[in-house]
Write a protein that holds these residues in place. Structure first.
Motif, PDB file in Angstrom:
ATOM      1  N   TYR A  29       0.859  -1.131   0.024  1.00 15.74           N
ATOM      2  CA  TYR A  29       0.097  -0.057   0.018  1.00 15.74           C
ATOM      3  C   TYR A  29       0.942   1.342  -0.075  1.00 15.74           C
ATOM      4  O   TYR A  29       0.701   2.095  -0.694  1.00 15.74           O
ATOM      5  CB  TYR A  29      -1.029  -0.002   1.160  1.00 15.74           C
ATOM      6  CG  TYR A  29      -1.705   1.071   1.441  1.00 15.74           C
ATOM      7  CD1 TYR A  29      -2.967   1.466   0.456  1.00 15.74           C
ATOM      8  CD2 TYR A  29      -1.372   2.408   2.155  1.00 15.74           C
ATOM      9  CE1 TYR A  29      -3.606   2.564   0.553  1.00 15.74           C
ATOM     10  CE2 TYR A  29      -2.059   3.325   2.333  1.00 15.74           C
ATOM     11  CZ  TYR A  29      -3.278   3.488   1.615  1.00 15.74           C
ATOM     12  OH  TYR A  29      -4.115   4.644   1.573  1.00 15.74           O
ATOM     13  N   LYS A  31       3.885   1.440  -0.993  1.00 12.37           N
ATOM     14  CA  LYS A  31       4.568   1.505  -2.256  1.00 12.37           C
ATOM     15  C   LYS A  31       3.667   2.211  -3.330  1.00 12.37           C
ATOM     16  O   LYS A  31       4.010   3.104  -4.117  1.00 12.37           O
ATOM     17  CB  LYS A  31       4.874  -0.080  -2.791  1.00 12.37           C
ATOM     18  CG  LYS A  31       5.480   0.097  -4.157  1.00 12.37           C
ATOM     19  CD  LYS A  31       5.778  -1.445  -4.662  1.00 12.37           C
ATOM     20  CE  LYS A  31       6.061  -1.469  -5.853  1.00 12.37           C
ATOM     21  NZ  LYS A  31       5.943  -2.932  -6.769  1.00 12.37           N
ATOM     22  N   LYS A  32       2.320   1.677  -3.390  1.00 14.91           N
ATOM     23  CA  LYS A  32       1.359   2.314  -4.341  1.00 14.91           C
ATOM     24  C   LYS A  32       1.257   3.722  -4.252  1.00 14.91           C
ATOM     25  O   LYS A  32       1.224   4.664  -5.148  1.00 14.91           O
ATOM     26  CB  LYS A  32       0.136   1.492  -4.393  1.00 14.91           C
ATOM     27  CG  LYS A  32      -0.887   2.008  -5.178  1.00 14.91           C
ATOM     28  CD  LYS A  32      -2.102   1.199  -5.135  1.00 14.91           C
ATOM     29  CE  LYS A  32      -3.058   1.685  -6.179  1.00 14.91           C
ATOM     30  NZ  LYS A  32      -4.221   0.869  -6.027  1.00 14.91           N
ATOM     31  N   LYS A  35       4.128   5.707  -5.244  1.00 16.28           N
ATOM     32  CA  LYS A  35       4.494   5.646  -6.469  1.00 16.28           C
ATOM     33  C   LYS A  35       5.903   5.163  -6.675  1.00 16.28           C
ATOM     34  O   LYS A  35       6.311   5.232  -7.820  1.00 16.28           O
ATOM     35  CB  LYS A  35       4.313   6.751  -7.350  1.00 16.28           C
ATOM     36  CG  LYS A  35       2.823   7.360  -7.508  1.00 16.28           C
ATOM     37  CD  LYS A  35       2.414   8.524  -8.336  1.00 16.28           C
ATOM     38  CE  LYS A  35       1.073   8.614  -8.633  1.00 16.28           C
ATOM     39  NZ  LYS A  35       0.386   9.068  -7.370  1.00 16.28           N
TER      40      LYS A  35
END
Length: 105
Positions: A29, A31-32, A35
Motif C-alpha cells: 500500500y 509502495k502504491k 509511486k
C-alpha cells in the motif's frame, strides 16, 4: 529499536522482507501511494525450503496462502517458539544464498 515501516524505507533499503501477509499488504500500500517502483519485496517464507513451491511462487500468490506467513510465536508455547525459530533460521539461510548468487558476493 522497533519502528513502523514508512514510505522512505522503500528508497532506503535494497530489499524489503516481511514476515506475514498483513505486513506485506501494508508495505505494498505504501509502495502504491508513494509511486515507488521497488521490486525487491518478499515474504520471508518465500525462501523456506520446507514449502514445496518456495522457489517459483511470486509475492502476490504467496500473499494468498497463509503457509507463507511466519507464525506469531506469542500464540504458542515454548515448542512453538522453537518452531518459529527454525522457520526463520532456514528461510534466512536460503535468503542469504539467494542474495549471494544474485549479487555475486
Amino acid at each position: 529499536k522497533a519502528r513502523l515501516f514508512n514510505y522512505k524505507d522503500l528508497a532506503s533499503f535494497d530489499y524489503i522482507i516481511a514476515m506475514d501477509h498483513f505486513n506485506i499488504r501494508d508495505i505494498l500500500y505504501l509502495k502504491k501511494q508513494s509511486k515507488h517502483n521497488k521490486e525487491n519485496i518478499y515474504l520471508l517464507r518465500q525462501f523456506d525450503p520446507e514449502i514445496e513451491s518456495y522457489k517459483t511462487i511470486d509475492l502476490y500468490e504467496a500473499m494468498k496462502n497463509s503457509q507463507f506467513d511466519v507464525p506469531d510465536p506469542e500464540l504458542f508455547d515454548l515448542e512453538g517458539y522453537q518452531k518459529v525459530y527454525e522457520i526463520i533460521n532456514r528461510s534466512i539461510k536460503n535468503l542469504f544464498a539467494y542474495l549471494q548468487g544474485k549479487n555475486n558476493f
